[in-house]
Enzyme design. Structure first.
Site, mmCIF file in Angstrom:
data_model
loop_
_atom_site.group_PDB
_atom_site.id
_atom_site.type_symbol
_atom_site.label_atom_id
_atom_site.label_comp_id
_atom_site.label_asym_id
_atom_site.label_seq_id
_atom_site.Cartn_x
_atom_site.Cartn_y
_atom_site.Cartn_z
ATOM 1 N N ASP A 164 8.533 51.234 26.727
ATOM 2 C CA ASP A 164 7.330 52.076 26.703
ATOM 3 C C ASP A 164 7.263 53.074 27.869
ATOM 4 O O ASP A 164 6.288 53.088 28.641
ATOM 5 C CB ASP A 164 6.053 51.204 26.674
ATOM 6 C CG ASP A 164 6.105 50.112 25.611
ATOM 7 O OD1 ASP A 164 6.878 50.276 24.649
ATOM 8 O OD2 ASP A 164 5.394 49.101 25.741
ATOM 9 N N ASP A 188 0.857 51.426 18.331
ATOM 10 C CA ASP A 188 0.558 52.232 19.527
ATOM 11 C C ASP A 188 0.575 53.758 19.341
ATOM 12 O O ASP A 188 1.455 54.295 18.673
ATOM 13 C CB ASP A 188 1.599 51.980 20.625
ATOM 14 C CG ASP A 188 1.934 50.540 20.816
ATOM 15 O OD1 ASP A 188 1.276 49.685 20.220
ATOM 16 O OD2 ASP A 188 2.884 50.268 21.570
ATOM 17 N N TRP A 242 -3.160 42.792 18.406
ATOM 18 C CA TRP A 242 -2.151 41.956 17.737
ATOM 19 C C TRP A 242 -2.773 40.656 17.227
ATOM 20 O O TRP A 242 -2.361 40.129 16.206
ATOM 21 C CB TRP A 242 -0.988 41.644 18.683
ATOM 22 C CG TRP A 242 -0.145 42.856 18.950
ATOM 23 C CD1 TRP A 242 -0.037 43.538 20.127
ATOM 24 C CD2 TRP A 242 0.706 43.544 18.019
ATOM 25 N NE1 TRP A 242 0.812 44.605 19.982
ATOM 26 C CE2 TRP A 242 1.287 44.628 18.703
ATOM 27 C CE3 TRP A 242 1.020 43.352 16.667
ATOM 28 C CZ2 TRP A 242 2.172 45.515 18.094
ATOM 29 C CZ3 TRP A 242 1.897 44.238 16.057
ATOM 30 C CH2 TRP A 242 2.466 45.306 16.767
ATOM 31 N N GLN A 249 3.530 54.506 16.563
ATOM 32 C CA GLN A 249 4.429 53.467 16.071
ATOM 33 C C GLN A 249 4.117 53.291 14.587
ATOM 34 O O GLN A 249 2.960 53.048 14.208
ATOM 35 C CB GLN A 249 4.192 52.160 16.848
ATOM 36 C CG GLN A 249 4.705 52.227 18.273
ATOM 37 C CD GLN A 249 6.218 52.189 18.313
ATOM 38 O OE1 GLN A 249 6.843 51.150 18.190
ATOM 39 N NE2 GLN A 249 6.835 53.359 18.489
HETATM 40 C C1 FRU Z 1 2.777 47.304 22.080
HETATM 41 C C2 FRU Z 1 4.236 47.228 21.649
HETATM 42 C C3 FRU Z 1 5.107 47.996 22.604
HETATM 43 C C4 FRU Z 1 6.289 48.344 21.757
HETATM 44 C C5 FRU Z 1 5.665 48.568 20.403
HETATM 45 C C6 FRU Z 1 6.512 48.142 19.250
HETATM 46 O O1 FRU Z 1 1.863 47.185 21.069
HETATM 47 O O2 FRU Z 1 4.629 45.887 21.545
HETATM 48 O O3 FRU Z 1 5.427 47.303 23.788
HETATM 49 O O4 FRU Z 1 6.948 49.485 22.225
HETATM 50 O O5 FRU Z 1 4.455 47.849 20.387
HETATM 51 O O6 FRU Z 1 5.978 48.591 18.049
#
Ligand code: FRU
Length: 494
Positions: free
Chosen positions: A168, A39, A306, A55
């Protein structure tokens, strides 16, 4: 003080990025400095630059303990990497610094809000992740975690909400100088809800209300929420997990949802009027927006999903890139998207053809390339005898191709990357219903080396997909089953 965990990540990323050649990466889409990216986080304008965090698992091209990677840009297209900003190094985030957001404080400091994760052993021997909200403050380069972290935990949840799904935070500063944030949460019905919190100073937060409730309508848990006013409406963006398809909407499993409605600021009441997918392609998730200094609402997303991460080329040292930043607006009650206008400054080498007759397959002199911006208007040759199918093939050579094709009778636009060089059985096709008038359709395609983003009818819909095709495959061709004509303009993006 920089922790040892963060110092190690910074040393590692600096050494490891040298093994990734420039031409192995996209050109104007931000990709991870090394390792893994998901993200977008902390999308903000600070000290004269756009900041984008992400991320980040630097040590491997697969998801792992989450850090925050960091990059800055003047134009949202050319990014410069900065040292990783956050590492999982405190008792409250030792298993990950999950997604979050950033704003500038009135005293000039850059404030980050993110989800701290710790694994907790359960009675059955397994682990669950406890999620809390945390703050960090910095100068655009280095960040110090707040001494009173976490600032929100299970005690700040409405009754029945899960302490394992609380993540988040997306915050913003209101005109009156106070702060708000929205956070994804899972209520007792097992689906999703968006919680609204407020703060006087950006550090002390309190629960205000449940802003929106899923009631098991759109997937389950709602991740990565964002909420803003746009063209007189309230807009809630979120990425629901476990979505069921509804007609041509919500085909991505881990999908995206845009709710548009009426927003009463006095009472913080959001009344839904319309729902739609944000993107209708394959690789798109976890959006985040910024209000630019000149007042545009610009959205970026993880250009991956995902469910398609298994398409991953194993020997690559990096995995994960962002979409193009896109300007948002509301028209006829729907969300519209346009590539940010800064992209037009990258255009060169214009090639234009008007009223080209397309029967079977044609190639046009000067129209090829893997970093291009193409605008097309398609129409039938004869209004009484509309063509059956019109296709554009790109990233093409004798072995490879990716295509977008349109069947006016079904009003369906399809992207197909089956022959893009993928060696995995992940999803390669996606179809979307589109509006057209008797076979008249407008498309804009933005190709970077490893992706395509399609803007339909001036932004009424978008379809986004990655493609890991050999960069030598740079052919573009047009094909009609039946007789069509088109206007086409191509620009190289340099
Ligand atoms: C979304 C997510 C978020 C979380 C992050 C973890 O893609 O699952 O909810 O903060 O990725 O990497």
């Amino acid at each position: 003080m920089t922790s040892q965990t963060l110092r190690e990540a910074r040393t590692y990323e600096e050494a490891s990025e040298k093994f990734i050649k420039k031409e192995e990466r996209p050109d104007f889409h931000l990709s991870t400095r090394t390792g893994w990216l998901n993200d977008p986080n902390g999308f903000s304008y600070y000290n004269g630059e756009y900041h984008l965090f992400y991320q980040y698992h630097p040590y491997d091209s697969h998801w792992g303990p989450m850090h925050w990677g960091h990059a800055v840009s003047k134009d949202l297209l050319h990014w410069e990497y900065l040292p990783a900003a956050l590492a999982p190094d405190e008792f409250y985030d030792r298993d990950g610094c999950f997604s979050g957001s950033a704003i500038e404080l009135p005293d000039g400091r850059h404030l980050l809000m993110y989800t701290g994760v710790i694994k907790e052993r359960q009675k059955n021997g397994g682990f669950c992740e406890v999620q809390t909200q945390c703050m960090a403050v910095g100068d655009g380069r280095d960040y110090e975690k707040y001494e009173n972290n976490p600032v929100l935990d299970e005690n700040d949840l409405p009754e029945g909400s899960s302490r394992f799904d609380f993540r988040d935070p997306k915050m913003w500063r209101k005109e009156d100088g106070t702060y708000c944030c929205v956070i994804g949460s899972r209520p007792a019905d097992g689906s999703g809800q968006i919680l609204l919190y407020t703060s006087e100073d950006g550090f002390h937060w309190s629960f205000k209300k449940i802003l929106a409730t899923n009631n098991n309508r759109f997937g389950k848990m709602w991740e990565c929420p964002d909420f803003f006013k746009l063209d007189g409406k309230g807009v809630l963006l979120t990425s629901p997990q476990d979505m069921l398809p509804q007609g041509f909407e919500y085909h991505n499993g881990n999908g995206t949802l845009c709710l548009i409605g009426d927003y009463d600021e006095e009472t913080d009441t959001f009344t839904e009027e319309h729902n739609q997918s944000i993107d209708y392609g394959i690789d798109f998730y976890a959006t985040q927006t910024i209000l630019t200094p000149d007042g545009r609402r610009v959205m970026i997303a993880w250009m991956q999903n995902w469910d398609t991460c298994g398409g991953h080329v194993q020997d690559n040292l990096w995995f994960g890139q962002m979409t193009l930043p896109r300007e948002l607006f509301i028209k006829n009650g729907r969300l519209y998207q346009k590539p940010i206008r800064e992209l037009e400054d990258m255009r060169s080498g214009k090639v234009e053809y008007k009223d080209v007759h397309v029967i079977d397959t044609i190639h046009l002199e000067g129209i090829k390339g893997r970093k291009v911006d193409i605008e097309l208007s398609i129409a039938p040759e004869d209004d009484q005898d509309v063509y059956h199918k019109f296709s554009i093939r790109f990233a093409q050579n004798a072995q490879y191709q990716t295509s977008v094709s349109f069947r006016p009778k079904e009003s369906v636009l399809k992207i197909d990357r089956k022959f893009s060089g993928s060696r995995r059985a992940v999803i390669h096709q996606r179809r979307s219903k589109v509006h057209h008038e008797n076979g008249r359709l407008k498309l804009r395609l933005i190709l970077d080396l490893y992706s395509v983003e399609i803007f339909v009818n001036d932004g009424e819909q978008t379809m986004t997909a990655t493609m890991f095709t050999d960069r030598e495959a740079d052919g573009i061709s047009f094909c009609a089953d039946g007789a069509a004509r088109m206007d086409v303009v191509k620009y190289d993006l340099v």
